[in-house]
Design a protein around this motif. Structure first.
Motif, mmCIF file in Angstrom:
data_model
loop_
_atom_site.group_PDB
_atom_site.id
_atom_site.type_symbol
_atom_site.label_atom_id
_atom_site.label_comp_id
_atom_site.label_asym_id
_atom_site.label_seq_id
_atom_site.Cartn_x
_atom_site.Cartn_y
_atom_site.Cartn_z
ATOM 1 N N VAL A 1 -48.186 72.365 -32.533
ATOM 2 C CA VAL A 1 -47.590 71.374 -31.642
ATOM 3 C C VAL A 1 -48.588 70.242 -31.427
ATOM 4 C CG1 VAL A 1 -46.682 70.934 -29.333
ATOM 5 C CG2 VAL A 1 -46.143 73.077 -30.503
ATOM 6 N N PRO A 2 -48.218 69.015 -31.757
ATOM 7 C CA PRO A 2 -49.163 67.907 -31.601
ATOM 8 C C PRO A 2 -49.347 67.528 -30.142
ATOM 9 C CG PRO A 2 -47.040 67.092 -32.369
ATOM 10 C CD PRO A 2 -46.943 68.596 -32.348
ATOM 11 N N ARG A 3 -50.457 66.853 -29.860
ATOM 12 C CA ARG A 3 -50.686 66.313 -28.526
ATOM 13 C C ARG A 3 -49.884 65.021 -28.404
ATOM 14 N NH1 ARG A 3 -55.551 67.797 -30.485
ATOM 15 N NH2 ARG A 3 -56.165 65.648 -30.907
ATOM 16 N N ILE A 4 -48.874 65.049 -27.551
ATOM 17 C CA ILE A 4 -47.935 63.929 -27.416
ATOM 18 C C ILE A 4 -48.037 63.356 -26.013
ATOM 19 C CG2 ILE A 4 -45.545 63.169 -27.643
ATOM 20 C CD1 ILE A 4 -45.000 65.678 -29.315
ATOM 21 N N ALA A 5 -48.210 62.051 -25.934
ATOM 22 C CA ALA A 5 -48.234 61.344 -24.658
ATOM 23 C C ALA A 5 -47.020 60.430 -24.567
ATOM 24 C CB ALA A 5 -49.505 60.512 -24.515
ATOM 25 N N VAL A 6 -46.525 60.252 -23.354
ATOM 26 C CA VAL A 6 -45.465 59.273 -23.131
ATOM 27 C C VAL A 6 -46.015 58.172 -22.225
ATOM 28 C CG1 VAL A 6 -43.583 60.915 -23.459
ATOM 29 C CG2 VAL A 6 -44.487 60.545 -21.175
ATOM 30 N N VAL A 7 -45.692 56.940 -22.568
ATOM 31 C CA VAL A 7 -46.050 55.782 -21.744
ATOM 32 C C VAL A 7 -44.931 55.552 -20.743
ATOM 33 C CG1 VAL A 7 -46.368 53.282 -21.774
ATOM 34 C CG2 VAL A 7 -47.555 54.725 -23.443
ATOM 35 N N GLU A 8 -45.300 55.345 -19.499
ATOM 36 C CA GLU A 8 -44.316 55.213 -18.439
ATOM 37 C C GLU A 8 -44.581 53.964 -17.612
ATOM 38 O OE1 GLU A 8 -45.006 59.057 -16.594
ATOM 39 O OE2 GLU A 8 -43.258 59.881 -17.629
ATOM 40 N N GLY A 9 -43.534 53.503 -16.944
ATOM 41 C CA GLY A 9 -43.648 52.342 -16.067
ATOM 42 C C GLY A 9 -42.717 51.211 -16.428
ATOM 43 N N ASP A 10 -42.207 51.197 -17.658
ATOM 44 C CA ASP A 10 -41.338 50.088 -18.064
ATOM 45 C C ASP A 10 -39.960 50.178 -17.420
ATOM 46 O OD1 ASP A 10 -41.034 52.368 -20.060
ATOM 47 O OD2 ASP A 10 -39.320 51.107 -20.635
ATOM 48 N N ASP A 11 -39.458 51.402 -17.193
ATOM 49 C CA ASP A 11 -38.116 51.598 -16.640
ATOM 50 C C ASP A 11 -38.184 51.391 -15.125
ATOM 51 O OD1 ASP A 11 -35.584 52.367 -15.892
ATOM 52 O OD2 ASP A 11 -35.584 54.227 -17.059
ATOM 53 N N LEU A 12 -37.564 50.330 -14.647
ATOM 54 C CA LEU A 12 -37.687 49.936 -13.251
ATOM 55 C C LEU A 12 -36.584 50.503 -12.367
ATOM 56 C CD1 LEU A 12 -38.623 46.175 -13.741
ATOM 57 C CD2 LEU A 12 -40.143 48.151 -13.594
ATOM 58 N N ARG A 13 -35.575 51.106 -12.935
ATOM 59 C CA ARG A 13 -34.482 51.635 -12.126
ATOM 60 C C ARG A 13 -35.015 52.718 -11.190
ATOM 61 N NH1 ARG A 13 -31.145 54.582 -14.877
ATOM 62 N NH2 ARG A 13 -32.881 55.049 -16.267
ATOM 63 N N GLY A 14 -34.643 52.624 -9.928
ATOM 64 C CA GLY A 14 -35.057 53.620 -8.957
ATOM 65 C C GLY A 14 -36.504 53.528 -8.520
ATOM 66 N N THR A 15 -37.189 52.431 -8.860
ATOM 67 C CA THR A 15 -38.587 52.274 -8.477
ATOM 68 C C THR A 15 -38.710 51.249 -7.351
ATOM 69 O OG1 THR A 15 -39.103 50.426 -9.977
ATOM 70 C CG2 THR A 15 -39.177 52.660 -10.903
ATOM 71 N N ALA A 16 -39.934 51.132 -6.828
ATOM 72 C CA ALA A 16 -40.188 50.177 -5.758
ATOM 73 C C ALA A 16 -40.047 48.738 -6.225
ATOM 74 C CB ALA A 16 -41.596 50.401 -5.193
ATOM 75 N N MET B 1 -37.434 47.542 -7.851
ATOM 76 C CA MET B 1 -36.035 47.095 -7.896
ATOM 77 C C MET B 1 -35.661 46.129 -6.771
ATOM 78 S SD MET B 1 -34.371 47.777 -10.579
ATOM 79 C CE MET B 1 -32.720 47.375 -10.025
ATOM 80 N N PRO B 2 -36.085 46.341 -5.520
ATOM 81 C CA PRO B 2 -35.732 45.357 -4.489
ATOM 82 C C PRO B 2 -36.256 43.963 -4.807
ATOM 83 C CG PRO B 2 -36.447 47.392 -3.476
ATOM 84 C CD PRO B 2 -36.730 47.536 -4.937
ATOM 85 N N LEU B 3 -37.478 43.877 -5.330
ATOM 86 C CA LEU B 3 -38.021 42.572 -5.703
ATOM 87 C C LEU B 3 -37.228 41.973 -6.855
ATOM 88 C CD1 LEU B 3 -40.127 40.334 -5.511
ATOM 89 C CD2 LEU B 3 -41.644 41.729 -6.949
ATOM 90 N N ALA C 1 -32.969 48.306 -16.716
ATOM 91 C CA ALA C 1 -33.878 47.282 -16.203
ATOM 92 C C ALA C 1 -35.269 47.673 -16.658
ATOM 93 C CB ALA C 1 -33.808 47.189 -14.681
ATOM 94 N N ASN C 2 -35.809 46.932 -17.620
ATOM 95 C CA ASN C 2 -37.068 47.321 -18.243
ATOM 96 C C ASN C 2 -38.028 46.148 -18.348
ATOM 97 O OD1 ASN C 2 -34.835 49.195 -19.507
ATOM 98 N ND2 ASN C 2 -36.786 50.287 -19.684
ATOM 99 N N ALA C 3 -39.287 46.423 -18.025
ATOM 100 C CA ALA C 3 -40.361 45.446 -18.194
ATOM 101 C C ALA C 3 -40.978 45.617 -19.577
ATOM 102 C CB ALA C 3 -41.416 45.645 -17.117
#
Length: 471
Positions: free
Chosen positions: A131-146, A148-150, A167-169
């Motif tokens: 099983v390879p060492r797999i990382a996921v990058v997070e933060g682009d998906d703005l739905r349900g995050t702080a 969204m109001p901005l 909604a993605n950055a």
């Protein structure tokens, strides 16, 4: 989520060795047999290369609305939402990459990077690999995050009362580099900027600082040359008799060699068709660049206004003269929301007065569908311009074309109204001009897109190691 760690200094021999980055996809739906020649070429060059040389394989599989479509798939199936061709892309090369230490970086996580990571781990097990060492990058998906109001405040009425699908950055390379420095063999991203897929490995390999603007600018343009896959190798370039491309049916995919200062040489996979020439490189270099002196990315503002393109050998071209300036203080954000229905209908006319009959059929549809604003195209006569209002069509005389396919399209919030177009186009078989045939109709949900900028500090980004480690 963890924040990107400060850069770790690489070993001296690694920092001196050029970095190899191959690209095996330029969009979602690209060829699934492109990766193997790229990886085989990378393996051969690693064997012949200097100590400490590293290689990466990148897949670029996102476009402006791909993420929204992925979110819709995830709504229907909680385990879906990543690139549909993920397994087809990776199966031919995953074991080979793991065996030779070739890292994999891609945005094929789309709307569900963690599900993609799980599927890659399962594929590795199917292939008999650890099983390879797999990382996921997070933060682009703005739905349900702080954020969204901005975002809603900035966009206001444009998204008020809308059913937001995505909604993605467009985030950058730093979390990719941090994941690689932490030991990830595979980094799965959602919406990162396309060139960042190459900048991340360069940051990790060479140990550059995040404000080393010239080196980042050069690596960004290397990533830009790679990001569209075969385009820089003659795909989307060929024009018979004017721009010849040999072996286009087996066009190769690109490989960049990046040195410690960020300068790159671009080539392609061995024993493949296509060509890499100053002309193909120049076309890709300018592709989608709004201002050559200020190409805005989340990593750097790249400046190619003084760049040079120089042939070194057959299918090897050096890019020089690229500079970099401070990166923007904002991220670009794309918001996609449900926008009603798109109805389309087509019918063909051939022989004498075919164009006149197609025009008459369009007039019939306009009279029958007054509630719809119809887009009319005469494929074979007039169909490639931005002419939704039909002004150009009305002002262009009948040219007497003898082989015309009429295409009519309309959008409407109400499905029932949109469906009327399909029925009326089908009725042209017997209720329209003579000789119509080959009717096709389609009704699809419509996604609308709106973009804006968000301050960087409103979008926290990072990575998580999700496979191949103790948790």
């Amino acid at each position: 989520m963890p924040r990107p760690a400060p850069p770790a200094a690489p070993a001296a021999d690694a920092a001196a060795a050029p970095l190899l980055i191959g690209c095996a996809a330029g969009f979602s739906g690209d060829r699934t047999d492109a990766a193997l020649p790229v990886v085989e070429t990378l393996v051969a060059r690693l064997r012949a290369g200097p100590p400490g040389q590293r290689a990466f394989l990148v897949f670029e599989t996102l476009a402006e609305r791909t993420l929204a479509l992925a979110q819709l798939r995830r709504r229907a199936d909680p385990d879906a939402g990543y690139e549909p061709l993920l397994v087809d892309l990776l199966r031919p090369v995953l074991a080979l990459c793991l065996a030779h230490g070739i890292g994999i970086v891609s945005n094929f996580g789309a709307a569900h990077p963690r599900a993609a990571a799980r599927r890659i781990a399962a594929l590795a097990a199917e292939l008999g690999c650890p099983v390879p060492r797999i990382a996921v990058v997070e933060g682009d998906d703005l739905r349900g995050t702080a954020a969204m109001p901005l975002l809603q405040e900035i966009l206001g009425a444009r998204i008020a009362d809308r059913d937001i699908v995505s909604a993605n950055a467009y985030i950058g390379a730093e979390p990719i580099a941090a994941a690689l420095r932490a030991g990830a063999q595979i980094v799965v991203c959602g919406r990162v900027a396309d060139p960042s897929l190459a900048v991340g490995p360069a940051l990790a390999h060479f140990g550059w600082q995040a404000d080393d603007w010239d080196r980042l600018g050069r690596a960004t343009m290397a990533g830009h040359l790679l990001e569209c896959g075969a385009q820089v190798c003659g795909g989307y370039f060929a024009d018979p008799g004017y721009k010849e491309v040999p072996g286009l049916a087996e066009v190769g995919f690109p490989i960049a060699e990046i040195d410690a200062d960020g300068r790159c040489t671009i080539g392609k996979a061995d024993a493949t068709g296509g060509c890499v020439t100053p002309a193909t490189v120049k076309e890709q270099l300018l592709y989608e660049v709004h201002d050559p002196a200020a190409y805005l990315t989340p990593d750097v503002t790249a400046d190619i206004s003084q760049s040079t393109v120089r042939p070194l050998a057959p299918d090897r071209v050096a890019l020089g003269g690229v500079r970099g300036h401070a990166r923007p203080g904002h991220y670009k954000v794309n918001v996609c929301y449900e926008g009603g229905w798109l109805a389309e209908g087509e019918i063909s006319y051939a022989g004498p007065r075919a164009e006149a009959r197609a025009r008459l059929a369009a007039d019939v549809l306009r009279a029958r569908l007054p509630a719809l604003a119809l887009r009319v195209d005469l494929i074979g006569a007039l169909s490639v311009f931005g002419d939704d209002a039909g002004r150009m069509l009305a002002a262009t005389p009948d040219a007497g074309q003898r082989d015309v396919r009429l295409r009519v399209a309309a959008t409407h919030a109400d499905r029932g109204e949109a469906e009327r177009l399909a029925r009326e186009v089908t009725a042209l078989y017997t209720c329209g001009p003579a000789g119509g045939g080959g009717v096709r109709t389609a009704l699809t949900p419509r996604l609308n897109t709106v973009s804006c900028l968000l301050p960087r500090d409103a979008v926290p980004v990072g990575f998580a190691m999700v496979q191949g480690v103790d948790t």
